[in-house]
Design an enzyme around this catalytic site. Structure first.
Site, PDB file in Angstrom:
ATOM      1  N   CYS A 160      23.468  26.715  78.117  1.00  0.00           N
ATOM      2  CA  CYS A 160      23.148  25.332  77.746  1.00  0.00           C
ATOM      3  C   CYS A 160      21.638  25.194  77.692  1.00  0.00           C
ATOM      4  O   CYS A 160      20.936  25.777  78.519  1.00  0.00           O
ATOM      5  CB  CYS A 160      23.702  24.376  78.806  1.00  0.00           C
ATOM      6  SG  CYS A 160      23.434  22.636  78.404  1.00  0.00           S
TER       7      CYS A 160
ATOM      8  N   GLY B  48      27.928  24.261  79.181  1.00  0.00           N
ATOM      9  CA  GLY B  48      27.479  23.741  77.889  1.00  0.00           C
ATOM     10  C   GLY B  48      27.487  22.236  77.778  1.00  0.00           C
ATOM     11  O   GLY B  48      28.095  21.528  78.589  1.00  0.00           O
ATOM     12  N   GLU B  49      26.796  21.745  76.751  1.00  0.00           N
ATOM     13  CA  GLU B  49      26.736  20.317  76.464  1.00  0.00           C
ATOM     14  C   GLU B  49      27.633  20.057  75.246  1.00  0.00           C
ATOM     15  O   GLU B  49      27.274  20.397  74.108  1.00  0.00           O
ATOM     16  CB  GLU B  49      25.265  19.918  76.190  1.00  0.00           C
ATOM     17  CG  GLU B  49      25.059  18.550  75.581  1.00  0.00           C
ATOM     18  CD  GLU B  49      25.846  17.425  76.257  1.00  0.00           C
ATOM     19  OE1 GLU B  49      25.699  17.220  77.466  1.00  0.00           O
ATOM     20  OE2 GLU B  49      26.628  16.745  75.556  1.00  0.00           O
TER      21      GLU B  49
ATOM     22  N   SER C 268      32.472  15.197  78.646  1.00  0.00           N
ATOM     23  CA  SER C 268      31.337  14.780  79.486  1.00  0.00           C
ATOM     24  C   SER C 268      30.017  15.153  78.815  1.00  0.00           C
ATOM     25  O   SER C 268      29.832  16.292  78.385  1.00  0.00           O
ATOM     26  CB  SER C 268      31.443  15.480  80.843  1.00  0.00           C
ATOM     27  OG  SER C 268      30.303  15.236  81.616  1.00  0.00           O
TER      28      SER C 268
ATOM     29  N   SER D 252      26.862  11.766  82.369  1.00  0.00           N
ATOM     30  CA  SER D 252      26.200  12.236  83.585  1.00  0.00           C
ATOM     31  C   SER D 252      24.912  11.464  83.758  1.00  0.00           C
ATOM     32  O   SER D 252      23.871  11.844  83.234  1.00  0.00           O
ATOM     33  CB  SER D 252      25.911  13.732  83.463  1.00  0.00           C
ATOM     34  OG  SER D 252      27.115  14.425  83.244  1.00  0.00           O
TER      35      SER D 252
ATOM     36  N   GLU E 138      32.978  30.854  81.340  1.00  0.00           N
ATOM     37  CA  GLU E 138      33.890  30.613  82.453  1.00  0.00           C
ATOM     38  C   GLU E 138      34.671  29.317  82.258  1.00  0.00           C
ATOM     39  O   GLU E 138      34.159  28.355  81.665  1.00  0.00           O
ATOM     40  CB  GLU E 138      33.103  30.530  83.768  1.00  0.00           C
ATOM     41  CG  GLU E 138      32.595  31.886  84.214  1.00  0.00           C
ATOM     42  CD  GLU E 138      31.719  31.827  85.459  1.00  0.00           C
ATOM     43  OE1 GLU E 138      31.780  32.788  86.243  1.00  0.00           O
ATOM     44  OE2 GLU E 138      30.978  30.852  85.652  1.00  0.00           O
TER      45      GLU E 138
ATOM     46  N   CYS F 181      39.087  22.935  83.343  1.00  0.00           N
ATOM     47  CA  CYS F 181      37.699  22.589  83.005  1.00  0.00           C
ATOM     48  C   CYS F 181      37.191  23.661  82.046  1.00  0.00           C
ATOM     49  O   CYS F 181      37.145  24.836  82.396  1.00  0.00           O
ATOM     50  CB  CYS F 181      36.894  22.567  84.309  1.00  0.00           C
ATOM     51  SG  CYS F 181      35.146  22.285  84.052  1.00  0.00           S
TER      52      CYS F 181
ATOM     53  N   CYS G 168      19.059  20.869  82.750  1.00  0.00           N
ATOM     54  CA  CYS G 168      19.108  20.027  83.947  1.00  0.00           C
ATOM     55  C   CYS G 168      18.757  20.903  85.150  1.00  0.00           C
ATOM     56  O   CYS G 168      19.270  22.016  85.280  1.00  0.00           O
ATOM     57  CB  CYS G 168      20.500  19.429  84.127  1.00  0.00           C
ATOM     58  SG  CYS G 168      21.012  18.480  82.699  1.00  0.00           S
TER      59      CYS G 168
ATOM     60  N   CYS H 291      31.629  21.972  90.113  1.00  0.00           N
ATOM     61  CA  CYS H 291      30.751  21.359  89.109  1.00  0.00           C
ATOM     62  C   CYS H 291      29.352  21.952  89.193  1.00  0.00           C
ATOM     63  O   CYS H 291      28.753  21.976  90.275  1.00  0.00           O
ATOM     64  CB  CYS H 291      30.591  19.867  89.371  1.00  0.00           C
ATOM     65  SG  CYS H 291      32.090  18.959  89.266  1.00  0.00           S
TER      66      CYS H 291
ATOM     67  N   CYS I 164      21.546  22.411  87.729  1.00  0.00           N
ATOM     68  CA  CYS I 164      22.770  23.005  87.174  1.00  0.00           C
ATOM     69  C   CYS I 164      22.584  24.495  86.888  1.00  0.00           C
ATOM     70  O   CYS I 164      21.626  24.886  86.212  1.00  0.00           O
ATOM     71  CB  CYS I 164      23.145  22.256  85.893  1.00  0.00           C
ATOM     72  SG  CYS I 164      24.468  23.042  84.967  1.00  0.00           S
TER      73      CYS I 164
HETATM   74  N1  SAH Z   1      27.052  19.259  79.961  1.00  0.00           N
HETATM   75  C1  SAH Z   1      27.935  18.236  80.352  1.00  0.00           C
HETATM   76  C2  SAH Z   1      29.212  18.738  80.981  1.00  0.00           C
HETATM   77  C3  SAH Z   1      29.105  19.893  81.953  1.00  0.00           C
HETATM   78  S1  SAH Z   1      28.392  19.567  83.527  1.00  0.00           S
HETATM   79  C4  SAH Z   1      27.252  17.236  81.257  1.00  0.00           C
HETATM   80  O1  SAH Z   1      26.163  17.519  81.741  1.00  0.00           O
HETATM   81  O2  SAH Z   1      27.799  16.151  81.440  1.00  0.00           O
HETATM   82  C5  SAH Z   1      29.680  18.662  84.362  1.00  0.00           C
HETATM   83  C6  SAH Z   1      29.179  17.776  85.495  1.00  0.00           C
HETATM   84  O3  SAH Z   1      28.676  18.579  86.586  1.00  0.00           O
HETATM   85  C7  SAH Z   1      28.025  16.864  85.080  1.00  0.00           C
HETATM   86  O4  SAH Z   1      28.271  15.544  85.487  1.00  0.00           O
HETATM   87  C8  SAH Z   1      26.835  17.428  85.844  1.00  0.00           C
HETATM   88  O5  SAH Z   1      25.898  16.405  86.123  1.00  0.00           O
HETATM   89  C9  SAH Z   1      27.494  17.982  87.083  1.00  0.00           C
HETATM   90  N2  SAH Z   1      26.712  19.019  87.780  1.00  0.00           N
HETATM   91  C10 SAH Z   1      25.852  19.901  87.244  1.00  0.00           C
HETATM   92  N3  SAH Z   1      25.333  20.692  88.206  1.00  0.00           N
HETATM   93  C11 SAH Z   1      25.897  20.295  89.385  1.00  0.00           C
HETATM   94  C12 SAH Z   1      25.790  20.755  90.729  1.00  0.00           C
HETATM   95  N4  SAH Z   1      25.023  21.782  91.045  1.00  0.00           N
HETATM   96  N5  SAH Z   1      26.501  20.100  91.680  1.00  0.00           N
HETATM   97  C13 SAH Z   1      27.330  19.083  91.350  1.00  0.00           C
HETATM   98  N6  SAH Z   1      27.496  18.641  90.090  1.00  0.00           N
HETATM   99  C14 SAH Z   1      26.775  19.230  89.113  1.00  0.00           C
HETATM  100 FE1  SF4 Z   2      22.867  19.747  82.064  1.00  0.00          FE
HETATM  101 FE2  SF4 Z   2      25.515  19.745  81.601  1.00  0.00          FE
HETATM  102 FE3  SF4 Z   2      23.907  21.551  80.405  1.00  0.00          FE
HETATM  103 FE4  SF4 Z   2      24.346  21.736  83.027  1.00  0.00          FE
HETATM  104  S1  SF4 Z   2      25.852  21.975  81.402  1.00  0.00           S
HETATM  105  S2  SF4 Z   2      22.345  21.931  81.959  1.00  0.00           S
HETATM  106  S3  SF4 Z   2      24.509  19.577  83.602  1.00  0.00           S
HETATM  107  S4  SF4 Z   2      23.886  19.344  80.098  1.00  0.00           S
END
Ligand code: SAH
Ligand code: SF4
Length: 344
Positions: free
Chosen positions: A113, A160-161, A192, A215, A93, A106, A117, A335, A120
Site C-alpha cells: 500500500c 492495500g487501500e 474500508s 479510517s 495475506e 478479511c 499510514c 488489523c 500500519c
Molecule cells: N486501507 C484500508 C483498509 C485496510 S486497514 C484502510 O486504511 O481503511 C484496516 C483497518 O486497520 C483500518 O481502519 C486501519 O486504520 C487499521 N489499522 C492499521 N494498522 C493498525 C494497527 N497496527 N493496529 C490496529 N489497527 C490498525
Molecule cells: Fe493506511 Fe490502510 Fe494502507 Fe495500512 S492498508 S497504509 S492503514 S491505507
C-alpha cells in the site's frame, strides 16, 4: 501459449468471450455459476460444459489466480491467516475468522500500500501492484475450500487501500453480492478506506450498496496528517462533508474506524471531538486498540481505553460504539499487522 486470466470476468465479459469464440452465449452463465457459485477452478469438472469448449478454454485461460503458500492458525481463537502466492510471485495475506455462526474473511485489495499510514505494517512495506478482480475473489474461493463453515461476511480490510484500486474492488464486490455469484447480502460486504476523497464521492454518487468504513483515526488535522499523510490533501472536514451525503439507514450505517494510539489520539478531548463528528452521521464508531507492529507506536493502557470508550458512550446520540479487540494477534493477523515484506 500464454494463458489469460478468466477468473474475475463478470457475466457480460464472459458472454462476450463465448460469442467471440463461437460458443453459445448461455454457456457464459454456466461458467459464471461454476466459477463463483461453486468455486470450481478446473474447467474439466464443470459437468455441463462440452468437451470441445473445456479443451479450448483450458488451453487458453487460467481459472485459478492464487496458490496457498502457508496457513497459520491462532491458538486463542478460530482465526487463520493465509499467505497466497500470485502468478508473478507476489505475496498477499487474508484472514479467516470464525466466531459462532459468523465466518468473516478479511481480504487484500493490493500488494502492499502506498498511503503510508505510520501505524500500519502494510504501509511500511511499500506498494507493489493492484490485485485483479480475479485475485480478490479467489481469496474467498480458496478460503471456502479450506474451511468447513461457509463465508458469511467479507471485509476489504486486509492489505492495500481498496479505493486506490476502485474498479477491480467494486467489480469483485458485485460478484460477491450477485445472487448468481457468491450471493452475499449487501450488508455483509464492507469496504474500508483511509479517506480517498474523489473515490468516496464516486462511491456515494454511484449508490454502491455495500457498507462503507472510514479510517478516521484522529480528530484534528494536525494529528491526522502526521499519521495518515494523505490528510494534507483530503482533510477531516472534507471527508465529513461527503459522509453527510451518505444515505445511512438502520441496516447500512457508515463505520468510523479509530485506531487508538497511546499519547497520539487517546485523550478525553479526542473522544469528545470524535463523538461530535459521529453524532453528525448515523454511524458505528469502531475503536481498535492499536496492534503492535514493532515501531514507535503503542497501545494505551486499559484505563485510558476505558475512559475513551466511556466518553463515547456518554455522548452517544446518533451512533453506536464498538470496541474491536482484534483477532489473531498471536499470528500477526490482526488489523494493521499484515505484511509480506519478508517474502519478497
Ligand atoms: N486501507 C484500508 C483498509 C485496510 S486497514 C484502510 O486504511 O481503511 C484496516 C483497518 O486497520 C483500518 O481502519 C486501519 O486504520 C487499521 N489499522 C492499521 N494498522 C493498525 C494497527 N497496527 N493496529 C490496529 N489497527 C490498525
Ligand atoms: Fe493506511 Fe490502510 Fe494502507 Fe495500512 S492498508 S497504509 S492503514 S491505507
Amino acid at each position: 501459449m500464454v494463458q489469460k486470466q478468466i477468473k474475475g470476468l463478470n457475466l457480460d465479459e464472459l458472454t462476450l468471450l463465448c460469442e467471440e469464440n463461437n460458443f453459445s452465449a448461455y454457456r457464459a452463465k454456466q461458467l459464471y455459476h461454476w466459477m463463483y457459485r461453486h468455486g470450481v477452478d478446473d474447467v474439466k469438472q464443470m459437468e455441463n460444459i462440452p468437451d470441445d469448449m473445456s479443451d479450448y478454454l483450458s488451453d487458453r485461460y487460467q481459472f485459478k489466480t492464487l496458490e496457498v503458500e502457508n496457513i497459520q492458525s491462532s491458538k486463542a481463537e478460530d482465526t487463520k491467516k493465509i499467505l497466497f502466492r500470485t502468478h508473478d510471485a507476489k505475496f498477499i495475506e487474508s484472514v479467516s475468522m470464525i466466531d459462532k455462526n459468523l465466518h468473516t474473511v478479511c481480504i487484500s485489495s493490493q500488494v502492499g500500500c502506498n498511503v503510508d499510514c505510520k501505524f500500519c505494517a502494510t504501509g511500511l512495506m511499500g506498494f507493489s501492484r493492484n490485485l485483479s478482480c480475479g485475485e480478490i475473489v479467489d481469496q474467498i474461493i480458496e478460503i471456502t475450500k479450506l474451511r468447513e463453515e461457509p463465508v458469511t461476511n467479507v471485509v476489504y480490510m486486509g492489505m492495500g487501500e481498496p479505493f486506490l484500486n476502485y474498479n477491480q474492488v467494486i467489480k469483485s464486490a458485485q460478484i460477491l453480492h450477485d445472487p448468481h455469484g457468491m450471493n452475499l447480502g449487501r450488508n455483509r460486504i464492507t469496504i474500508s478506506t483511509s479517506g480517498i476523497l474523489p473515490k468516496i464521492k464516486q462511491y456515494i454518487s454511484e449508490g454502491q450498496p455495500y457498507k462503507l468504513a472510514i479510517s478516521l483515526n484522529a480528530t484534528t488535522d494536525k494529528t491526522r496528517t502526521e499519521i495518515i499523510p494523505i490528510n494534507k490533501k483530503w482533510t477531516i472536514d472534507m471527508i465529513m462533508k461527503e459522509l453527510e451525503k451518505y444515505p445511512s439507514d438502520k441496516k447500512n450505517m457508515i463505520m468510523i474506524e479509530y485506531v487508538l494510539l497511546k499519547g497520539v489520539n487517546d485523550t478525553i478531548q479526542d473522544a469528545q471531538r470524535l463523538s461530535s463528528y459521529a453524532n453528525k452521521l448515523r454511524c458505528k464508531v469502531n475503536v481498535i486498540p492499536f496492534n503492535d507492529i514493532g515501531n514507535e507506536f503503542s497501545r494505551p493502557d486499559e484505563q485510558t481505553i476505558n475512559r475513551f470508550i466511556d466518553v463515547l458512550h456518554k455522548n452517544q446520540r446518533h451512533y453506536q460504539t464498538l470496541v474491536r479487540w482484534s483477532k489473531g494477534v498471536d499470528i500477526d493477523a490482526a488489523c494493521g499487522q499484515l505484511s509480506t515484506a519478508h517474502h519478497d
